[in-house]
Design a protein around this motif. Structure first.
Motif: not given
Length: 465
Positions: A3-6, A8-16, A249-254
């Motif tokens: 993902m691009d930075a934006n 990734a940020q959105d995906a991780l905030r949603d997962a959090w 990756s951000a997908a992994d972390a989410a």
């Protein structure tokens, strides 16, 4: 997926946010009556939050460090992750695996002649009293959050090996091969990671009959807390040695953030329901297993480990009850042994299923720590204060809690040769009237030395470096 930075940020905030919401649902199991927690008071609520955070601790490891290609053994339970009426004598260990693949476990034990039925060395460093490995398919007990996982066919043990069968080299080293089937030319220690079953999966009727293990787990049990030493275990997937892990990756972390929350919620919800419904801790109700309701100041029927009763070590016989004692009361427990087990243990727990303190208090005793009376009976005294007798179990002032005896047999005896266990409530000041006249007096100094030995052992058993 990159993902691009934006993104990734959105995906991780949603997962959090999803994880936090799921953890809140887990927290509700502490005090929402619909989720069947123990009766609330100052101590039980405080212990409930500690219990919750123990699951958070283990969920971080399980969600973020779960790699069957490059597995490593981790503590499934420990002094900071107490749950499921954990055995105070045990290291619970596990590692994720892919049952389609082949693995090699390596270890090196101290003197292990007692594994082969010989008398153990005395006052010398040696192997744990008992060691077992079990390969299983399905999730760890409680992960689903629902009692439906207790249905036959949901989980399968594909293979088991205990220390009575483990071939050990002269220097104490051993290896165990894990594979779907034993190679034709292999004669060493082996555990199958595949089993063909004849019952369909109750929730997945189209699942093929082959069940492949998703993890290898086991226990190291300690009887002589002064001299027995933990075994360091290594595990590798054959052919994957030296293989680097993929970049994170951000997908992994989410995904792992959500999994972390799911594990905690599942464990909190499942075990509350398990103690309340099938085990009848707070009284029998629809769904309580016949003969399994935990009696007050007594024990349910002794039973063999099974999926219906939450799993457990497959070579164990279990019983359970609840002590309920006022400050001036004590419980005398009598355990009679017909056929000697490999291991005898007795632990106290709170109503969350956390073991009571076993390093700095005597919250547990095993077959090597107890005094056996001249008539062969093991008599234990459960009490809030020290009665000055050898086999005292310290409630730490808890009015109610679990009574949890265990007996391990590599080969299960006929039922008429199983042990028996009974309990009776007595006045604290009359304890000695219910014990043999020859029962010695334990002084305060002797008790402190007993606890000091326990403290040193637990530090060694769970050493961090």
């Amino acid at each position: 997926m990159t993902m691009d930075a934006n993104e990734a940020q959105d995906a991780l905030r949603d997962a959090w946010d999803d994880m936090i919401a799921t953890l809140q649902s887990a927290r509700d199991a502490i005090d929402n009556p619909e989720l069947m927690p123990p009766p609330a008071n100052d101590r039980s609520l405080a212990e409930g939050y500690r219990y919750l955070m123990g699951f958070v601790h283990s969920a971080v490891e399980r969600a973020f460090h779960n790699d069957p290609v490059r597995p490593q053994f981790r503590n499934a339970l420990s002094p900071i992750t107490r749950a499921t009426i954990d055995n105070a004598d045990a290291i619970y260990f596990y590692a994720p695996i892919d049952g389609n693949k082949t693995y090699l476990i390596r270890g090196k034990a101290g003197d292990s002649r007692h594994w082969r039925g010989e008398a153990a060395v005395n006052r010398e460093r040696k192997a744990p009293h008992y060691l077992i490995f079990e390969a299983s398919s399905g999730g760890l007990a409680g992960d689903s959050g629902t009692l439906q996982e207790l249905q036959p066919g949901t989980k399968t043990q594909t293979g088991m090996l205990d220390c009575s069968q483990i071939a050990v080299n002269a220097d104490g080293s051993f290896e165990i091969l894990l594979a779907p089937q034993r190679p034709a030319d292999y004669e060493g220690n082996f555990i199958a990671t595949m089993k063909v079953v004849n019952k369909p999966h109750p929730g997945k009727p189209d699942m093929p009959p082959e069940r492949y293990a998703s993890y290898i787990s086991g226990r190291q049990l300690f009887g002589d807390w002064e001299c027995e030493e933990a075994i360091h275990l290594e595990i590798t997937q054959s052919g994957a040695e030296g293989c680097p892990a993929p970049a994170f990756s951000a997908a992994d972390a989410a995904r792992q953030l959500r999994q972390c929350g799911d594990i905690v919620r599942g464990q909190m919800h499942f075990w509350n329901a398990f103690w309340t419904i099938p085990m009848g801790t707070h009284g029998e109700r629809p769904g309580t297993l016949p003969g399994m309701a935990f009696k007050r100041n007594g024990f349910n029927n002794i039973n063999a480990a099974s999926g219906a009763t939450g799993g457990g070590m497959s070579t164990n016989l279990y019983a359970g009850g609840v002590f309920e004692l006022e400050p001036d009361e004590a419980l005398i427990v009598e355990n009679r042994i017909k056929q000697q087990p490999h291991y005898i243990g007795f632990q106290l727990g709170n109503l969350w299923g956390e073991s009571l303190e076993y390093a700095s208090r005597v919250g547990s005793l095993n077959g090597q720590q107890v005094q056996v009376d001249a008539d062969g009976v093991i008599r234990l005294v459960v009490a809030h204060r020290d009665p000055g007798v050898p086999n005292w179990l310290d409630t730490s002032g808890l009015r109610e809690g679990f009574l949890t005896p265990r007996w391990a047999y590599s080969e299960r005896p006929e039922e008429d040769q199983w042990p028996s266990i009974t309990a009776k409530k007595v006045r604290f000041d009359e304890v000695r009237e219910h014990l043999p006249a020859a029962t010695p007096v334990v002084t305060e100094a002797q008790r402190r030395e007993q606890v000091a030995i326990r403290q040193r052992h637990v530090q060694r058993r769970f050493r961090q470096f």
